[in-house]
Design an enzyme around this catalytic site. Structure first.
Site, mmCIF file in Angstrom:
data_model
loop_
_atom_site.group_PDB
_atom_site.id
_atom_site.type_symbol
_atom_site.label_atom_id
_atom_site.label_comp_id
_atom_site.label_asym_id
_atom_site.label_seq_id
_atom_site.Cartn_x
_atom_site.Cartn_y
_atom_site.Cartn_z
ATOM 1 N N LYS A 22 0.764 -0.964 0.117
ATOM 2 C CA LYS A 22 -0.014 0.091 0.019
ATOM 3 C C LYS A 22 0.990 0.972 0.055
ATOM 4 C CE LYS A 22 -1.501 1.580 4.144
ATOM 5 N NZ LYS A 22 -1.266 2.721 4.593
ATOM 6 N N ASN A 23 2.006 1.300 0.743
ATOM 7 C CA ASN A 23 2.768 2.607 1.091
ATOM 8 C C ASN A 23 3.691 2.852 -0.160
ATOM 9 O OD1 ASN A 23 1.259 2.962 3.228
ATOM 10 N ND2 ASN A 23 2.839 2.366 4.799
ATOM 11 N N CYS A 118 -4.471 12.348 12.771
ATOM 12 C CA CYS A 118 -5.092 10.834 13.090
ATOM 13 C C CYS A 118 -4.871 10.409 14.357
ATOM 14 C CB CYS A 118 -4.729 9.943 11.830
ATOM 15 S SG CYS A 118 -2.944 9.426 12.157
ATOM 16 N N ARG A 123 0.449 14.531 12.779
ATOM 17 C CA ARG A 123 1.081 14.463 11.306
ATOM 18 C C ARG A 123 1.079 15.761 10.647
ATOM 19 N NH1 ARG A 123 -0.677 9.085 10.282
ATOM 20 N NH2 ARG A 123 0.896 8.904 8.520
ATOM 21 N N ASP A 307 5.189 0.705 12.107
ATOM 22 C CA ASP A 307 3.876 0.063 11.399
ATOM 23 C C ASP A 307 4.086 -1.363 12.088
ATOM 24 O OD1 ASP A 307 3.834 1.654 8.413
ATOM 25 O OD2 ASP A 307 3.456 2.299 10.248
HETATM 26 C C1 EPZ Z 1 4.638 6.910 6.024
HETATM 27 O O1 EPZ Z 1 3.902 7.788 6.848
HETATM 28 C C2 EPZ Z 1 3.623 5.725 6.213
HETATM 29 N N1 EPZ Z 1 2.386 5.961 5.301
HETATM 30 C C3 EPZ Z 1 3.254 5.410 7.396
HETATM 31 O O2 EPZ Z 1 2.580 4.149 7.338
HETATM 32 C C4 EPZ Z 1 4.319 5.166 8.244
HETATM 33 O O3 EPZ Z 1 3.894 4.697 9.545
HETATM 34 C C5 EPZ Z 1 5.270 6.131 8.392
HETATM 35 O O4 EPZ Z 1 5.584 6.682 7.040
HETATM 36 C C6 EPZ Z 1 6.605 6.131 9.101
HETATM 37 O O5 EPZ Z 1 7.514 4.954 8.350
HETATM 38 C C7 EPZ Z 1 2.676 5.811 4.177
HETATM 39 O O6 EPZ Z 1 3.553 5.496 3.660
HETATM 40 C C8 EPZ Z 1 1.225 6.388 3.315
HETATM 41 P P1 EPZ Z 1 6.631 10.271 8.206
HETATM 42 P P2 EPZ Z 1 4.327 9.594 7.001
HETATM 43 O O7 EPZ Z 1 6.549 11.704 7.369
HETATM 44 O O8 EPZ Z 1 5.187 9.873 5.662
HETATM 45 C C9 EPZ Z 1 6.743 13.539 11.638
HETATM 46 C C10 EPZ Z 1 0.435 2.717 7.819
HETATM 47 O O9 EPZ Z 1 0.138 2.298 8.942
HETATM 48 N N2 EPZ Z 1 6.761 14.817 10.354
HETATM 49 O O10 EPZ Z 1 7.950 9.478 7.883
HETATM 50 O O11 EPZ Z 1 3.366 10.321 7.110
HETATM 51 C C11 EPZ Z 1 5.743 12.847 11.841
HETATM 52 O O12 EPZ Z 1 4.646 13.392 12.411
HETATM 53 C C12 EPZ Z 1 1.137 4.298 7.781
HETATM 54 O O13 EPZ Z 1 0.585 2.259 6.695
HETATM 55 C C13 EPZ Z 1 6.697 16.214 10.690
HETATM 56 O O14 EPZ Z 1 6.950 16.306 11.825
HETATM 57 O O15 EPZ Z 1 5.410 9.564 8.079
HETATM 58 C C14 EPZ Z 1 6.173 11.603 12.485
HETATM 59 O O16 EPZ Z 1 6.362 11.693 13.541
HETATM 60 C C15 EPZ Z 1 0.837 4.964 9.288
HETATM 61 N N3 EPZ Z 1 6.841 16.793 9.575
HETATM 62 C C16 EPZ Z 1 7.472 11.386 11.763
HETATM 63 O O17 EPZ Z 1 7.596 12.534 11.112
HETATM 64 C C17 EPZ Z 1 6.422 16.487 8.441
HETATM 65 O O18 EPZ Z 1 6.204 17.328 7.421
HETATM 66 C C18 EPZ Z 1 7.772 10.595 10.555
HETATM 67 O O19 EPZ Z 1 6.719 10.678 9.604
HETATM 68 C C19 EPZ Z 1 6.299 14.945 7.960
HETATM 69 C C20 EPZ Z 1 6.499 13.981 9.295
#
Ligand code: EPZ
Length: 418
Positions: A22-23, A118, A123, A307
């Site tokens: 999915k990701n 969420c 996020r 995850d």
């Molecule tokens: C991706 O989300 C995945 N989703 C998530 O999977 C996964 O948990 C996550 O990466 C971490 O591996 C998809 O790929 C669609 P991040 P993403 O940006 O990109 C902070 C699932 O269950 N952050 O790596 O949103 C954020 O709040 C989902 O399939 C900022 O602060 O995750 C988090 O604490 C859930 N500012 C950390 O970074 C930003 O601009 C990592 O988030 C972006 C993120």
């Protein structure tokens, strides 16, 4: 509202084929905005994918799905493209924000609903916007929308992410794809899903290279040829079923995978005493009698994935002794803990650390899913618990697990949707 009903303690045996990721599919679907004619294979037929397809259709792409073959074909020859991602389509699926980079790259403007938070955290998207601004985009936030513009197109830049973000890395790569000149991104996320997106973009004519946590992009012309791409397997689905097999498996074979990208997870399960045999494109898990305790922290790839944190916690309830798991990625990803405790798990939360005392006997209960991975940890707990478990709000599950009941039923699990 549908529910899942599980009668636990049944030993599982059989084979489970792992679906496409999915990701990986979500950012690649967003990337098709940059393409002309694309055929995507090994697509997981899960709700988030259909939501992303609805968004791309709203923008103006012609999309058809051959469900039985798990193929999506995309035609982007439409002239009147809407460079808009409306609230109604982004609120349920945050990855909708990934259309921002490609819309800016190809159409020089975009209006994208700010993705809400969420269950697992607020996020934010500040890192996405930081990268796009460095590439020359003018960004304004108003009425819950991101207004982005790059009248003269985007220009290559040197960008260092203050912290690692999968989505921000993907949006930056998408935006820099055809920017003028060279872009160097530092401190990037290098998840296999990011690499699959880059593989897709290079097939599209991109000139993108990953070196450690650096990604080098030389802006290119978008080519017009018809391209085909097979999406990688879902390593989180694989990890979920490996843990299910460790909990209640007699002999489970997981196939259609590439074990080399989940070495860390395999090592951790082996350390916990899980008996598994890794072959070229399958992993076999045999009945594991004694599960050992372990301490670990979730980390960006290649560390242990956030995850899989909820799922591993269920295995920890079977371990002898005290295990600890630190959630270092999201600020609120222990929503499954109160529900697991209602099933008899002995878990205490101290700041970002879950302390799991095992072995604890899990008993069936009526529980509630809160997010995708928390809901699947309740399924795992239901498989191992005495008596019957009823899981409410399973629409969370349907966002990311393809044919979950069918795959488990094929291995003799007593599970059905009501
Ligand atoms: C991706 O989300 C995945 N989703 C998530 O999977 C996964 O948990 C996550 O990466 C971490 O591996 C998809 O790929 C669609 P991040 P993403 O940006 O990109 C902070 C699932 O269950 N952050 O790596 O949103 C954020 O709040 C989902 O399939 C900022 O602060 O995750 C988090 O604490 C859930 N500012 C950390 O970074 C930003 O601009 C990592 O988030 C972006 C993120």
């Amino acid at each position: 509202m549908q529910k899942l009903l599980i009668n636990g303690k049944k030993e599982l045996s059989g084979k489970i084929s792992i679906s496409g990721s999915k990701n990986a599919t979500l950012p690649i679907l967003a990337a098709t905005i940059l393409s002309h004619q694309v055929e995507l294979k090994n697509i997981p037929l899960v709700r988030d994918i259909f939501t992303m397809i609805d968004l791309l259709k709203f923008i103006g792409l012609k999309i058809s799905i051959l469900k039985n073959k798990k193929i999506i074909t995309i035609n982007n020859t439409n002239k009147n493209i809407k460079t808009l991602a409306p609230y109604k389509l982004v609120k349920t699926m945050r990855a909708g924000v990934l259309v921002l980079g490609p819309l800016l790259a190809k159409y020089k403007k975009a209006k994208i609903s700010l993705p809400g938070g969420c269950a697992i955290g607020s996020r934010p998207v500040n890192l996405h916007l930081l990268a796009l601004k460095k590439l020359g985009a003018k960004i304004k936030i108003k009425n819950g929308y991101i207004f982005a513009e790059a009248k003269n197109g985007l220009k290559g830049a040197k960008i260092t992410f203050p912290s690692i973000s999968v989505g921000a890395t993907e949006n930056a790569v998408l935006a820099a794809f055809n920017a003028k000149g060279k872009t160097i991104l530092k401190n990037c996320a290098i998840e296999p899903e990011v690499k699959d997106l880059i593989k897709f973009l290079n097939t599209l004519g991109g000139r993108i290279k990953i070196v450690g946590r650096k990604i080098l992009i030389i802006g290119c012309k978008i080519n017009k040829k018809h391209i085909t791409h097979e999406v990688i397997f879902d390593r989180i689905e694989l990890g979920t079923y490996m843990i299910a097999a460790a909990l209640v498996g007699k002999k489970i074979i997981l196939d259609k995978i590439n074990p080399s990208i989940i070495r860390n997870e395999v090592d951790i399960l082996k350390k916990m005493g899980v008996r598994l045999k890794v072959k070229r494109s399958t992993i076999e898990i045999l009945k594991s009698n004694k599960i050992k305790k372990i301490n670990l922290s979730t980390k960006p790839y290649p560390g242990f994935p956030t995850d899989l944190q909820a799922q591993l916690m269920v295995l920890m309830t079977r371990a002898q002794g005290i295990s600890r798991i630190t959630e270092s990625i999201f600020e609120n990803r222990f929503m499954h803990v109160p529900e697991l405790k209602r099933m008899g798990a002995n878990i205490e939360i101290k700041n970002k650390i879950a302390i799991v005392k095992g072995p604890s006997k899990l008993t069936g209960a009526e529980v509630m899913a809160t997010d995708l991975r928390a809901s699947v940890s309740l399924v795992l707990a239901g498989l191992v618990a005495d008596n019957r478990t009823i899981i409410n709000r399973i629409y969370h599950l349907d966002r990311g697990y393809e044919f979950l009941e069918k795959k488990l039923k094929n291995c003799k699990a007593r599970i059905r949707r009501i």
